[in-house]
Design a protein around this motif. Structure first.
Motif, PDB file in Angstrom:
ATOM      1  N   VAL A 128      -7.865   7.079  -7.242  1.00 17.91           N
ATOM      2  CA  VAL A 128      -7.674   6.320  -6.006  1.00 17.91           C
ATOM      3  C   VAL A 128      -7.914   7.203  -4.787  1.00 17.91           C
ATOM      4  O   VAL A 128      -7.770   8.420  -4.826  1.00 17.91           O
ATOM      5  N   ASP A 129      -8.266   6.563  -3.690  1.00 14.89           N
ATOM      6  CA  ASP A 129      -8.535   7.250  -2.429  1.00 14.89           C
ATOM      7  C   ASP A 129      -8.218   6.272  -1.302  1.00 14.89           C
ATOM      8  O   ASP A 129      -7.942   5.096  -1.554  1.00 14.89           O
ATOM      9  N   GLY A 130      -8.247   6.747  -0.074  1.00 14.12           N
ATOM     10  CA  GLY A 130      -7.968   5.856   1.040  1.00 14.12           C
ATOM     11  C   GLY A 130      -8.242   6.511   2.368  1.00 14.12           C
ATOM     12  O   GLY A 130      -8.608   7.694   2.456  1.00 14.12           O
ATOM     13  N   GLU A 131      -8.020   5.744   3.434  1.00 16.73           N
ATOM     14  CA  GLU A 131      -8.259   6.223   4.794  1.00 16.73           C
ATOM     15  C   GLU A 131      -7.021   6.932   5.336  1.00 16.73           C
ATOM     16  O   GLU A 131      -5.894   6.668   4.930  1.00 16.73           O
ATOM     17  N   SER A 157      -5.751  -0.701  -5.990  1.00 17.04           N
ATOM     18  CA  SER A 157      -6.572   0.286  -6.706  1.00 17.04           C
ATOM     19  C   SER A 157      -5.775   1.090  -7.720  1.00 17.04           C
ATOM     20  O   SER A 157      -6.349   1.831  -8.523  1.00 17.04           O
ATOM     21  N   ARG A 202      -2.356   9.536   4.252  1.00 15.24           N
ATOM     22  CA  ARG A 202      -3.438   8.725   3.672  1.00 15.24           C
ATOM     23  C   ARG A 202      -2.879   7.412   3.129  1.00 15.24           C
ATOM     24  O   ARG A 202      -1.826   7.395   2.493  1.00 15.24           O
ATOM     25  N   ARG A 203      -3.597   6.338   3.378  1.00 15.75           N
ATOM     26  CA  ARG A 203      -3.191   5.019   2.901  1.00 15.75           C
ATOM     27  C   ARG A 203      -3.991   4.651   1.663  1.00 15.75           C
ATOM     28  O   ARG A 203      -5.212   4.519   1.713  1.00 15.75           O
ATOM     29  N   ILE A 204      -3.273   4.471   0.543  1.00 15.79           N
ATOM     30  CA  ILE A 204      -3.897   4.138  -0.743  1.00 15.79           C
ATOM     31  C   ILE A 204      -3.713   2.644  -1.007  1.00 15.79           C
ATOM     32  O   ILE A 204      -2.567   2.176  -1.112  1.00 15.79           O
ATOM     33  N   PRO A 205      -4.793   1.861  -1.110  1.00 10.52           N
ATOM     34  CA  PRO A 205      -4.633   0.426  -1.408  1.00 10.52           C
ATOM     35  C   PRO A 205      -3.931   0.229  -2.753  1.00 10.52           C
ATOM     36  O   PRO A 205      -4.329   0.797  -3.765  1.00 10.52           O
ATOM     37  N   ASP A 240       0.832  -1.198   0.000  1.00  7.10           N
ATOM     38  CA  ASP A 240       0.000   0.000   0.000  1.00  7.10           C
ATOM     39  C   ASP A 240       0.873   1.256   0.000  1.00  7.10           C
ATOM     40  O   ASP A 240       1.990   1.276   0.536  1.00  7.10           O
TER      41      ASP A 240
END
Length: 337
Positions: free
Chosen positions: A282-285, A275, A269-272, A250
C-alpha cells in the motif's frame, strides 16, 4: 536518570518484591504523580504566524518538562475522550496519564493530574530492562488497551485501569513471523480500524523498519475478513513511528527521518483503507510534511480524535530519549474545512 540507573532501580524494586511477603499486583503498580511544566507553542512554523499546513490547520502545542526523572520517552498517546483525558506508554516501560487543560479558545494550555506507573509483567511485577520494556505502539478500544513492544517482540492486551494501573498482560499471537521483525525496528503502530469500515474494527499493526526483499515494511491486519500480512511502501528512507485511522476508515501513518544534513524531518501519509488487503503493498499521498523550520522533534506518537462538534483533530507527541538535546512536545492540528 540514565538507562543503567533506571534498570538498577527496577531490579532493586523487583528484588524487594521477591524477598518480601507476597503482595498483589495493585501493590506492585506504584502510581507516581508528577508535575508537568508546560511552555505554550503558539506557532508551528518558527517565526511565522501561518496556520495552514497542507490539509491541516495548527491549533497549538506544548513543550513539556518535569522534575520527575521517569518523565520522557513518550512513544504513544491516545485521548480517552474528546481532547481531555489521555493515556500513553513510554519506551522505558511506563504508563502515563493526565488531563489536557485548555484555554478559552480550546487550545492546549497545560497538563493536569499527570501520573506515571510501571507496566506490569505477567507475574504482576514491573517490566524491567530495555529489552523487555520497550513499549512503542498503543491503542484503546472500550476497556481494552493493546500495546506493542519491540526488541522482545510481542503484542499484549491490558484492561484499562486508570486508578492503579495494575493490569497484567494477555499476549496476542504475533501477526508477522518473529524472524522478520528487526531488533529495534519492530511493530511501532497498533491501531483499531473503524467498526463501520471495510476492516470491521480490526486492529492493524505496522512495523517501523522491518522490511521484505523489496525493501517495503511489514504490516498486518490482526483479525477479521482481511486478516493477514500486507506491506507499506517505504519511500525516501523514512521510518514509520505511529498511525491511526480517520473516521472514514483511511489510515494515517506518521513517518520520520533524521540525517546530519537535514536534521529531523516528518511527514504524514494517508493510506486508502480499501487498499489494505492480504499480500498488498500500500501507498498514499502525504497530507503534512515538516522539518527543522517547524516546531518538531523526534515525533513518535499520533492520535486522531473528534471534538464535541464532530470536527477531526490530530495530535502528535515526541520522544526526547531522555536526552538534554531533545524535547517532549505535544502538537495539535485540526483538519481544515
Amino acid at each position: 536518570m540514565n538507562r543503567t540507573a533506571l534498570a538498577f532501580r527496577r531490579a532493586s524494586l523487583c528484588l524487594v518484591f521477591l524477598v518480601a511477603m507476597p503482595v498483589s499486583a495493585e501493590e506492585n503498580a506504584v502510581v507516581a504523580p508528577a508535575v508537568i511544566e508546560s511552555h505554550v507553542i503558539s506557532n508551528f512554523r518558527i517565526g511565522s504566524s501561518e496556520r495552514r499546513f497542507g490539509e491541516l490547520e495548527f491549533v497549538g502545542g506544548l513543550e513539556m518538562t518535569s522534575p520527575s526523572s521517569d518523565f520522557g520517552g513518550l512513544s504513544a498517546f491516545r485521548y480517552l475522550d474528546s481532547g481531555k483525558k489521555f493515556l500513553g506508554v513510554t519506551d522505558t516501560g511506563f504508563w502515563y496519564a493526565g488531563t489536557m487543560q485548555r484555554d478559552e479558545e480550546g487550545r492546549p494550555a497545560s497538563i493536569g493530574n499527570f501520573r506515571l506507573a510501571p507496566i506490569q509483567s505477567e507475574e504482576g511485577l514491573p517490566v524491567e530492562g530495555k529489552w523487555n520494556s520497550d513499549a512503542e505502539g498503543m491503542s484503546v478500544y472500550g476497556d481494552t488497551i493493546t500495546v506493542s513492544f519491540e526488541r522482545i517482540h510481542r503484542i499484549a492486551e491490558y484492561a484499562l485501569d486508570l486508578a492503579s494501573f495494575a493490569s497484567t498482560p494477555k499476549n496476542v499471537p504475533l501477526p508477522i513471523p518473529r524472524e522478520e521483525l528487526r531488533n529495534n525496528r519492530g511493530i511501532e503502530t497498533i491501531a483499531y480500524s473503524p467498526a463501520s469500515g471495510p476492516l470491521h474494527g480490526a486492529r492493524v499493526a505496522v512495523t517501523e523498519k522491518s522490511i521484505n526483499k523489496a525493501g517495503d515494511m511489514f504490516a498486518a491486519v490482526l483479525e477479521g475478513p482481511q486478516k493477514g500480512i500486507f506491506f507499506v511502501k517505504r519511500r525516501d528512507d523514512f521510518d514509520v513511528s505511529d498511525g491511526d485511522f480517520l473516521p472514514d476508515g483511511d489510515l494515517l501513518l506518521l513517518e520520520r527521518r533524521f540525517t546530519i544534513a537535514s536534521g529531523v524531518v516528518l511527514r504524514i501519509r494517508r493510506i486508502p483503507v480499501a487498499s489494505i488487503k492480504p499480500g498488498a503493498t500500500v501507498d498514499g499521498e502525504f497530507i503534512l510534511q515538516a522539518d527543522m523550520r517547524d516546531q518538531i522533534d523526534n515525533m513518535e506518537g499520533l492520535d486522531l480524535w473528534q471534538t464535541a462538534d464532530g470536527s477531526t483533530r490530530l495530535s502528535l507527541v515526541s520522544d526526547d530519549n531522555h536526552s538534554i538535546l531533545q524535547r517532549n512536545l505535544y502538537l495539535e492540528f485540526r483538519f481544515a474545512e
